[in-house]
Design a protein around this motif. Structure first.
Motif, PDB file in Angstrom:
ATOM      1  N   ASP A 119       0.722  -1.011  -0.107  1.00  0.00           N
ATOM      2  CA  ASP A 119      -0.252  -0.316   0.306  1.00  0.00           C
ATOM      3  C   ASP A 119       0.629   1.227   0.084  1.00  0.00           C
ATOM      4  N   ARG A 174      -2.612   0.607  -4.206  1.00  0.00           N
ATOM      5  CA  ARG A 174      -1.459  -0.486  -3.731  1.00  0.00           C
ATOM      6  C   ARG A 174      -0.650  -1.063  -5.075  1.00  0.00           C
ATOM      7  N   ASP A 211      -2.099 -10.020  -5.655  1.00  0.00           N
ATOM      8  CA  ASP A 211      -1.954  -9.523  -4.109  1.00  0.00           C
ATOM      9  C   ASP A 211      -2.724  -8.308  -4.226  1.00  0.00           C
ATOM     10  N   GLY A 212      -2.937  -7.753  -5.440  1.00  0.00           N
ATOM     11  CA  GLY A 212      -4.128  -6.805  -4.864  1.00  0.00           C
ATOM     12  C   GLY A 212      -3.367  -5.560  -5.656  1.00  0.00           C
ATOM     13  N   GLU A 217      -2.796  -2.424  -8.407  1.00  0.00           N
ATOM     14  CA  GLU A 217      -4.032  -2.181  -9.278  1.00  0.00           C
ATOM     15  C   GLU A 217      -2.928  -1.603 -10.221  1.00  0.00           C
ATOM     16  N   ASN A 237      -3.949  -8.301 -16.632  1.00  0.00           N
ATOM     17  CA  ASN A 237      -4.283  -8.255 -15.392  1.00  0.00           C
ATOM     18  C   ASN A 237      -5.145  -7.666 -14.989  1.00  0.00           C
ATOM     19  N   GLU A 289     -12.238  -0.849 -12.231  1.00  0.00           N
ATOM     20  CA  GLU A 289     -13.553  -1.838 -12.044  1.00  0.00           C
ATOM     21  C   GLU A 289     -14.195  -1.672 -13.224  1.00  0.00           C
ATOM     22  N   ARG A 312     -10.780 -12.768 -11.863  1.00  0.00           N
ATOM     23  CA  ARG A 312     -12.235 -13.580 -11.740  1.00  0.00           C
ATOM     24  C   ARG A 312     -12.347 -14.643 -12.017  1.00  0.00           C
TER      25      ARG A 312
END
Length: 283
Positions: A134, A139, A160-161, A163, A202, A255, A265
C-alpha cells in the motif's frame, strides 16, 4: 472520482552518483511542477546499469537500502511517490538488482529482481518473491526489466491486490540484429508488447520506465509509457528520452475493465499445475 497523475521516465544514467542525483532532482522538479504524484525512474538510475551482459565488470556502486543515498532520494521525493532502480548491498555483502519505492517519509517498499537474463546472475543474486504494498497513491507492485517477460510475475502482483505495477528497466535494443530505426527494432517491439499484454491480461495500470542512450556496449530502447487496464497506451516517450505523463482514475478504470470480462475472477488455477514448472525440454 480520484484522478491520479502518473509519470514514467526514459533517461540516461551512469556511474557518477552526483550526476545521477542532479538529473533525478531535475526530473522530480519538473514532475512536481506538472502535478505528478507517482513517478517511475529507470532501472539502475542510481549508479548506472552493467556495461555488458557478458559477465561481471565495471559494476555499479553498491548501496544499502537504509543508506544515505536512498535517504537522499526520499528527501527529494517529498510528497511524491517515487520508484527508482539501484544496485543494493545487503548486510552480508551480497548484491541485488533492486528497485525502491520512497516518499519523503522514507522507504515504502524494496524489491529485488527475480528473473535474470544472460549473465546478469554473475553480477547480482536473484530475489525470491513478488508482493504488492500500500502507498499514498494506491496499492502498487514493482518489477524490473526482464521480469515483464514472465506473465506469472505480473499475475502474482495483481492477485495480491496491486492495481498499478511499476516496471523499471534498462532494456536494450537488439545486440545481434539491430534495426537502423530503433522504433522498428525487434527488442523495442517486444518491450512494448510485454507492457501492453501485462496490463491487459491483469486489467491493471502499468508504468514502464527505461534507460535511454548508450552505456558500455548497450544501447537502450527508451519507450517509457503508461498503459491502462485495457492495454491501451495513454502516454509514451517513443524511442527518445523524455517523460510520459497521464491522468487516470485508477480504481474506476480497473473496476470498469473487470466489470464484464474479469480475467482474475475467471481464473481456473486447478487446471494450471503443469504451468508452474518448466518442462525438461524447455530447460
Amino acid at each position: 472520482m480520484a484522478t491520479l497523475r502518473m509519470a514514467a521516465v526514459a533517461a540516461p544514467f551512469g556511474r557518477d552518483l552526483e550526476e545521477d542525483f542532479a538529473r533525478i532532482s531535475t526530473l522530480m522538479s519538473e514532475a512536481r511542477a506538472a502535478g505528478v504524484r507517482l513517478l517511475a525512474l529507470p532501472e539502475a538510475c542510481l549508479g548506472g546499469y552493467l556495461t555488458s551482459l557478458d559477465g561481471p565488470e565495471d559494476l555499479p556502486p553498491a548501496l544499502r537500502c537504509d543508506g544515505p543515498e536512498i535517504r537522499r532520494l526520499a528527501a527529494l521525493a517529498r510528497e511524491m511517490v517515487v520508484v527508482a532502480g539501484y544496485c543494493e548491498l545487503d548486510g552480508s555483502g551480497v548484491r541485488y538488482n533492486s528497485a525502491v519505492c520512497v516518499t519523503g517519509d522514507g522507504v515504502l517498499a524494496n524489491y529485488r529482481k527475480v528473473h535474470q537474463p544472460l549473465r546478469e546472475d554473475a553480477s547480482y543474486r536473484a530475489g525470491d518473491r513478488f508482493a504488492a504494498f500500500d502507498s499514498p497513491v494506491g496499492r502498487l507492485g514493482l518489477q524490473i526489466c526482464y521480469d515483464k517477460a514472465f506473465p506469472e510475475a505480473a499475475r502474482a502482483l495483481a492477485l495480491d491486490g496491486a492495481e498499478i505495477v511499476v516496471s523499471v528497466s534498462a532494456w536494450p535494443l537488439s545486440a545481434t540484429d539491430p534495426h537502423p530505426d530503433p522504433a522498428q527494432d525487434r527488442w523495442t517491439r517486444r518491450f512494448d508488447l510485454f507492457d501492453r499484454a501485462r496490463a491487459l491480461e491483469n486489467q491493471i495500470v502499468w508504468l514502464a520506465a527505461n534507460q535511454s542512450g548508450t552505456f558500455g556496449s548497450l544501447r537502450f530502447a527508451a519507450g517509457a509509457k503508461i498503459v491502462d487496464p485495457g492495454g491501451e497506451v495513454l502516454a509514451t516517450t517513443g524511442v527518445t528520452a523524455g517523460t510520459a505523463v497521464a491522468d487516470l482514475d485508477v480504481a474506476a478504470a480497473v473496476e470498469s475493465a473487470r466489470r464484464a470480462m474479469g480475467y482474475l475472477r475467471d481464473l481456473r488455477p486447478e487446471t494450471y499445475g503443469a504451468a508452474a514448472a518448466p518442462s525438461p525440454a524447455a530447460a
